[in-house]
Enzyme design. Structure first.
Site, PDB file in Angstrom:
ATOM      1  N   SER A  62       0.789  -1.234   0.000  1.00 40.58           N
ATOM      2  CA  SER A  62       0.000   0.000   0.000  1.00 40.58           C
ATOM      3  C   SER A  62       0.817   1.279   0.000  1.00 40.58           C
ATOM      4  CB  SER A  62      -0.962   0.017   1.196  1.00 40.58           C
ATOM      5  OG  SER A  62      -2.060  -0.830   0.960  1.00 40.58           O
ATOM      6  N   LYS A  65       0.020   3.772  -2.607  1.00 38.69           N
ATOM      7  CA  LYS A  65      -0.983   4.842  -2.490  1.00 38.69           C
ATOM      8  C   LYS A  65      -0.350   6.222  -2.359  1.00 38.69           C
ATOM      9  CE  LYS A  65      -4.656   1.926  -0.550  1.00 38.69           C
ATOM     10  NZ  LYS A  65      -4.028   0.704  -0.017  1.00 38.69           N
ATOM     11  N   SER A 117      -5.643   3.685   4.641  1.00 40.90           N
ATOM     12  CA  SER A 117      -5.096   2.842   3.582  1.00 40.90           C
ATOM     13  C   SER A 117      -6.203   2.154   2.798  1.00 40.90           C
ATOM     14  CB  SER A 117      -4.117   1.805   4.138  1.00 40.90           C
ATOM     15  OG  SER A 117      -3.314   1.266   3.118  1.00 40.90           O
TER      16      SER A 117
END
Length: 381
Positions: A62, A65, A117
């Site tokens: 993640s 992101k 997240s």
């Protein structure tokens, strides 16, 4: 026009880094970490403080992101509400709690990515911006190329594993460096929690940041956590102390929180600011209401060098020998460069600090003025 160069030798008190591939500045003193790959960079210049397999291509979970949120926050209409695509939000993993019919804004989705997240937030933003996830991945890779990330490829906006979805610790640090220059990004990722307004129907909700370092490490200002079984624990952090700024990345690090604390502590022990803001200079102006203009740098973030590099550091102020009026405040009139062994490590534009209007040319007398002058000379002399 050939500029002139003013060279200033500085005896600076500092300490920071060498950027030889695969080597850190601390050698035997480098802290031992659990990470498969790690890097610490100095945020102002982007130079490597410490690297351990920092150029190895690995999945990044993640922390992807960071790119998705940056692209989202660069869009127009950040605060215009819209309804999320119902298919986009049907995704496994972490979530900010979007449901079919949820009303959001792009700014809210960016916060949902960086704090909770949310994979649903990343997909919803991707479809809103590009129309589809594959098309958004194209935008992600275009931005990566623009930032010079040579060992990075994106397939998903959320960071869920893909066959060709990878980066390096170094590329990820440089991505974070670019993202932190976006005020909206920095403001969001540094928050321990945020109240957001979204949903079906929209209502106030609190999201908590997954980044424990915001609570546990002095001066932490972000950035992003990540985990998948394939990637392991991934973490990007940034911290600032007394003007010194460091960015740390670990990939596949079972003990990532402690890894970052050790790496950042060692980094701050090794670095120091180079000194004061460069002095202003005076540049002659031709044809202006003032004979010269004062020039200097605007917003200033101090770079750093390691102690043994200090005698080899120069600050070079490059400016035109003179300027033609008019000169506008804020106009770039040169460049200030920090160099080490002749190689540039940092540069800032040299700009005029005030307006210098051009002198108005003398006005030619018209017929009546000339006639009146002739009559005065004839009758009143």
């Amino acid at each position: 026009m050939k500029g002139r160069i003013f060279s200033v030798c500085l005896l600076l008190w500092a300490a920071v880094f060498c950027c030889l591939p695969g080597r850190g500045i601390w050698a035997a003193e480098a802290p031992s970490v659990s990470a498969q790959a790690a890097v610490v960079i100095e945020a102002v210049t982007g130079r490597v403080v410490f690297g351990q397999m920092e150029n190895e291509r690995l999945p990044m979970a993640s922390t992807t992101k960071i790119m998705t949120a940056l692209l989202t926050l660069e869009q127009p209409g950040l605060d215009e509400p819209f309804i999320v695509d119902p298919d986009a939000i049907r995704v496994e993993g972490s979530s900010m709690g979007l449901t079919e019919g949820s009303e959001v804004t792009l700014r809210t989705l960016a916060a949902g990515m960086l704090l909770a997240s949310g994979n649903d937030a990343a997909n919803a933003a991707a479809v809103k911006i590009a129309g589809s996830i594959p098309d958004f991945a194209i935008l992600m890779n275009q931005k990566a190329a623009e930032l010079g990330l040579r060992d990075t490829n994106f397939e998903t906006p959320s960071g869920l594993d893909g066959q060709n979805h990878y980066t390096t610790a170094y590329d990820l640090a440089m991505l974070a460096r670019a993202a932190l220059q976006n005020e909206d990004f920095r403001a969001i990722c540094s928050q321990k929690s945020m109240k957001l307004h979204y949903g079906n129907p929209p209502q106030d909700r609190w999201l908590t940041n997954h980044n424990r370092l915001l609570e546990e490490y002095e001066g932490c200002i972000g950035v992003k956590t990540g985990f998948t079984k394939k990637a392991g624990r991934c973490l990007v952090s940034a911290a600032e102390r007394e003007g010194e700024k460091l960015i740390c990345v670990t990939l596949n690090a079972p003990d990532d929180w402690n890894d970052h604390k050790k790496l950042l502590d060692a980094g701050f022990a090794a670095v120091a600011l180079v000194g004061e803001k460069p002095e202003q200079v005076s540049i002659p102006v031709t044809g202006g209401e003032a004979p010269s203009v004062i020039a200097g740098v605007g917003e200033f973030a101090e770079p750093a060098v390691r102690e043994e590099e200090l005698p080899r550091v120069r600050i070079e102020v490059e400016a035109e020998p003179f300027l033609y009026a008019p000169v506008a405040a804020g106009q770039q009139v040169g460049t200030v460069r920090w160099t080490l062994d002749g190689a540039e490590i940092y540069a800032l534009p040299l700009t005029a600090q005030q307006d210098v209007p051009a002198i108005e040319p003398a006005k030619e007398p018209d017929f009546l003025e000339r006639l009146w002058g002739w009559m005065r000379a004839l009758f009143f002399a």
